[in-house]
Write a protein that holds these residues in place. Structure first.
Motif, PDB file in Angstrom:
ATOM      1  N   LEU A 247       0.716  -0.727  -0.382  1.00 22.03           N
ATOM      2  CA  LEU A 247       0.453  -0.164  -0.089  1.00 22.03           C
ATOM      3  C   LEU A 247       0.495   1.350   0.110  1.00 22.03           C
ATOM      4  O   LEU A 247       0.365   1.943  -0.778  1.00 22.03           O
ATOM      5  CB  LEU A 247      -0.908   0.008   1.202  1.00 22.03           C
ATOM      6  CG  LEU A 247      -1.793  -0.846   1.323  1.00 22.03           C
ATOM      7  CD1 LEU A 247      -2.776  -0.590   2.461  1.00 22.03           C
ATOM      8  CD2 LEU A 247      -3.621  -0.685  -0.169  1.00 22.03           C
ATOM      9  N   SER A 248       1.533   1.412   0.588  1.00 22.59           N
ATOM     10  CA  SER A 248       3.160   2.654   0.788  1.00 22.59           C
ATOM     11  C   SER A 248       3.153   2.881   0.002  1.00 22.59           C
ATOM     12  O   SER A 248       3.812   3.997  -0.599  1.00 22.59           O
ATOM     13  CB  SER A 248       3.585   2.190   1.642  1.00 22.59           C
ATOM     14  OG  SER A 248       4.745   1.246   2.028  1.00 22.59           O
ATOM     15  N   ARG A 249       3.463   1.483  -0.957  1.00 21.07           N
ATOM     16  CA  ARG A 249       4.435   1.864  -2.622  1.00 21.07           C
ATOM     17  C   ARG A 249       3.513   1.936  -3.476  1.00 21.07           C
ATOM     18  O   ARG A 249       3.793   2.482  -5.267  1.00 21.07           O
ATOM     19  CB  ARG A 249       5.337   0.582  -2.540  1.00 21.07           C
ATOM     20  CG  ARG A 249       6.800   0.887  -2.080  1.00 21.07           C
ATOM     21  CD  ARG A 249       7.521  -0.038  -2.458  1.00 21.07           C
ATOM     22  NE  ARG A 249       8.590   0.122  -1.563  1.00 21.07           N
ATOM     23  CZ  ARG A 249       9.498  -0.218  -2.232  1.00 21.07           C
ATOM     24  NH1 ARG A 249      10.271  -0.617  -3.365  1.00 21.07           N
ATOM     25  NH2 ARG A 249      10.543  -0.218  -1.393  1.00 21.07           N
ATOM     26  N   ASN A 250       1.728   2.041  -3.559  1.00 14.91           N
ATOM     27  CA  ASN A 250       0.826   2.385  -4.256  1.00 14.91           C
ATOM     28  C   ASN A 250       0.586   1.356  -5.316  1.00 14.91           C
ATOM     29  O   ASN A 250       0.681   1.420  -6.799  1.00 14.91           O
ATOM     30  CB  ASN A 250       1.291   3.944  -5.006  1.00 14.91           C
ATOM     31  CG  ASN A 250       0.889   4.771  -3.846  1.00 14.91           C
ATOM     32  OD1 ASN A 250       0.277   5.024  -3.557  1.00 14.91           O
ATOM     33  ND2 ASN A 250       2.319   5.868  -4.037  1.00 14.91           N
TER      34      ASN A 250
ATOM     35  N   ILE B 124      -0.197 -11.500  -8.146  1.00 18.12           N
ATOM     36  CA  ILE B 124      -0.031 -12.194  -9.400  1.00 18.12           C
ATOM     37  C   ILE B 124      -1.090 -12.512 -10.703  1.00 18.12           C
ATOM     38  O   ILE B 124      -1.278 -12.039 -11.365  1.00 18.12           O
ATOM     39  CB  ILE B 124       1.573 -13.326  -9.992  1.00 18.12           C
ATOM     40  CG1 ILE B 124       2.070 -11.979  -9.018  1.00 18.12           C
ATOM     41  CG2 ILE B 124       1.571 -13.549 -11.485  1.00 18.12           C
ATOM     42  CD1 ILE B 124       3.506 -13.697  -8.954  1.00 18.12           C
ATOM     43  N   GLU B 125      -1.578 -13.558 -10.198  1.00 14.06           N
ATOM     44  CA  GLU B 125      -2.566 -14.475 -10.219  1.00 14.06           C
ATOM     45  C   GLU B 125      -3.549 -13.356 -10.499  1.00 14.06           C
ATOM     46  O   GLU B 125      -4.430 -13.731 -12.046  1.00 14.06           O
ATOM     47  CB  GLU B 125      -3.355 -14.886  -9.460  1.00 14.06           C
ATOM     48  CG  GLU B 125      -2.695 -16.742 -10.016  1.00 14.06           C
ATOM     49  CD  GLU B 125      -2.365 -17.393  -8.891  1.00 14.06           C
ATOM     50  OE1 GLU B 125      -4.104 -17.376  -7.745  1.00 14.06           O
ATOM     51  OE2 GLU B 125      -2.614 -18.672  -8.124  1.00 14.06           O
ATOM     52  N   GLU B 126      -4.246 -13.000 -10.170  1.00 10.81           N
ATOM     53  CA  GLU B 126      -5.442 -11.391 -10.767  1.00 10.81           C
ATOM     54  C   GLU B 126      -4.255 -10.282 -11.416  1.00 10.81           C
ATOM     55  O   GLU B 126      -5.569  -9.191 -11.742  1.00 10.81           O
ATOM     56  CB  GLU B 126      -5.619 -10.265  -9.049  1.00 10.81           C
ATOM     57  CG  GLU B 126      -6.107 -11.320  -8.305  1.00 10.81           C
ATOM     58  CD  GLU B 126      -7.615 -11.723  -9.155  1.00 10.81           C
ATOM     59  OE1 GLU B 126      -8.363 -11.011  -9.595  1.00 10.81           O
ATOM     60  OE2 GLU B 126      -7.990 -13.226  -8.630  1.00 10.81           O
ATOM     61  N   GLY B 127      -3.059 -10.314 -12.009  1.00  8.57           N
ATOM     62  CA  GLY B 127      -2.798  -9.188 -12.940  1.00  8.57           C
ATOM     63  C   GLY B 127      -2.337  -8.503 -12.139  1.00  8.57           C
ATOM     64  O   GLY B 127      -2.413  -6.972 -13.491  1.00  8.57           O
ATOM     65  N   ILE B 128      -2.414  -7.845 -11.261  1.00 10.60           N
ATOM     66  CA  ILE B 128      -2.107  -6.213 -10.412  1.00 10.60           C
ATOM     67  C   ILE B 128      -0.450  -6.513 -10.289  1.00 10.60           C
ATOM     68  O   ILE B 128       0.152  -5.325 -10.764  1.00 10.60           O
ATOM     69  CB  ILE B 128      -2.713  -6.574  -9.480  1.00 10.60           C
ATOM     70  CG1 ILE B 128      -4.782  -6.955  -9.127  1.00 10.60           C
ATOM     71  CG2 ILE B 128      -2.158  -5.391  -8.483  1.00 10.60           C
ATOM     72  CD1 ILE B 128      -4.268  -6.880  -7.418  1.00 10.60           C
ATOM     73  N   ILE B 129      -0.041  -7.263 -10.309  1.00 15.43           N
ATOM     74  CA  ILE B 129       1.595  -7.112 -10.714  1.00 15.43           C
ATOM     75  C   ILE B 129       2.254  -8.562 -11.309  1.00 15.43           C
ATOM     76  O   ILE B 129       1.503  -9.671 -11.459  1.00 15.43           O
ATOM     77  CB  ILE B 129       2.387  -7.088  -9.068  1.00 15.43           C
ATOM     78  CG1 ILE B 129       2.192  -8.779  -8.607  1.00 15.43           C
ATOM     79  CG2 ILE B 129       2.228  -6.038  -8.633  1.00 15.43           C
ATOM     80  CD1 ILE B 129       2.914  -8.821  -7.128  1.00 15.43           C
ATOM     81  N   SER B 130       3.617  -8.383 -11.965  1.00 18.28           N
ATOM     82  CA  SER B 130       4.081  -9.602 -12.736  1.00 18.28           C
ATOM     83  C   SER B 130       4.686 -10.192 -12.069  1.00 18.28           C
ATOM     84  O   SER B 130       5.158  -9.737 -10.602  1.00 18.28           O
ATOM     85  CB  SER B 130       4.515  -9.110 -13.661  1.00 18.28           C
ATOM     86  OG  SER B 130       5.851  -8.323 -13.647  1.00 18.28           O
TER      87      SER B 130
END
Length: 296
Positions: free
Chosen positions: A11-14, A98-104
């Motif tokens: 959260l702190s890194r958005n 990752i599975e939700e496509g929010i990060i790689s």
């Protein structure tokens, strides 16, 4: 404990929004850690190698481990070792994102390095979390170094987060604390501690959240807000504060006494003038509970 602060770190890194974090936390109970996530964590495979296997699985009906062995990314012994050992709980949270496509995978690889180096998390013993490591996390995120009675805040919060995990559930993320001189309540249980140090402690939440909190604590299903819900909240705070006073006596030779809990609703809780007071929001899937602390 580390997964809770990993959520705060994201959260702190958005990297995520609060809603995305809550959704991921809700999925943790029905998810399991994958071999690729473990291999990346132990520096046995890179994010690019994991992506290569994932792509290959769209063309071949084979398990991740089989393909990793075939491509010489892992040995059979490494696969067996990874499948048999435990892993830090924050890996599952990252995997879901990752599975939700929010990060790689590549982004997660870098986030793990940053998070662990920032907090000096090495050779983590999952069964015996070190109090000092947790205290360091609390110091880092809550910036308490220059706060009067910071050692009391640290001791209180370390115990609080452990008790929340033990009695309410581990699916929470601590948010940034807010300095306050007064506090507008929703439904609030307040308990004062007196002695060598005077402490005002409070848990505040709305009635619907109180029902869920009490249901978890009592291991029962409450449908409506009633005296049993209120009694459960009072019992949790009284239990936690009782353990805190015992710890202070045993570990620091500080003698403290508990006052009976009081309830407040829809009023303004005035905090002691000579106190250093903070509100600590704690994000659960059912809502945000606020813990208020004043040491004076």
């Amino acid at each position: 404990m580390y997964a809770q602060f990993f959520g705060n770190f994201l959260l702190s890194r958005n990297i995520v929004t609060p809603d995305q974090l809550i959704e991921a936390i809700n999925k943790e109970s029905t998810s399991h850690i994958k071999l690729g996530t473990l291999a990346m964590y132990h520096n046995l495979m890179t994010a690019n190698e994991i992506d290569d296997i994932v792509i290959a699985q769209t063309h071949e009906d084979k398990h991740f481990g089989e393909l990793a062995i075939e491509r010489n990314y892992l040995t059979e012994e490494q696969v067996n070792n990874l499948l048999s050992e435990q892993s830090p709980d924050y890996l599952l949270l990252g995997q879901i994102l990752i599975e939700e496509g929010i990060i790689s995978n590549s982004e997660f690889e870098n986030l793990i390095i940053d998070y662990e180096s920032e907090h000096e998390i090495y050779d983590l013993d999952l069964q015996l979390e070190q109090k000092e490591q947790i205290t360091q996390l609390i110091r880092h995120y809550f910036k308490l170094e220059n706060v009067e009675n910071n050692h009391l805040y640290e001791a209180y919060l370390t115990l609080l987060f452990n008790n929340l995990i033990r009695f309410i559930g581990a699916d929470f993320t601590p948010m940034t604390p807010i300095y306050c001189e007064e506090f507008p309540t929703q439904f609030c249980i307040v308990q004062n501690i007196t002695g060598e140090h005077n402490i005002l402690s409070a848990i505040d939440l709305d009635r619907s959240m109180a029902i869920e909190f009490a249901s978890r604590y009592a291991m029962d299903s409450f449908d409506t807000f009633d005296e049993y819900v209120e009694a459960s909240l009072e019992d949790f705070l009284n239990l936690h504060n009782g353990l805190f006073t015992v710890n202070m006596s045993n570990n620091r030779a500080i003698e403290l006494q508990l006052c009976p809990p009081e309830s407040h609703e829809k009023d303004l809780l005035e905090l002691p003038d000579n106190a250093v007071s903070y509100m600590f929001p704690i994000l659960y899937p059912f809502g945000t509970i606020n813990v208020v602390l004043s040491f004076y």
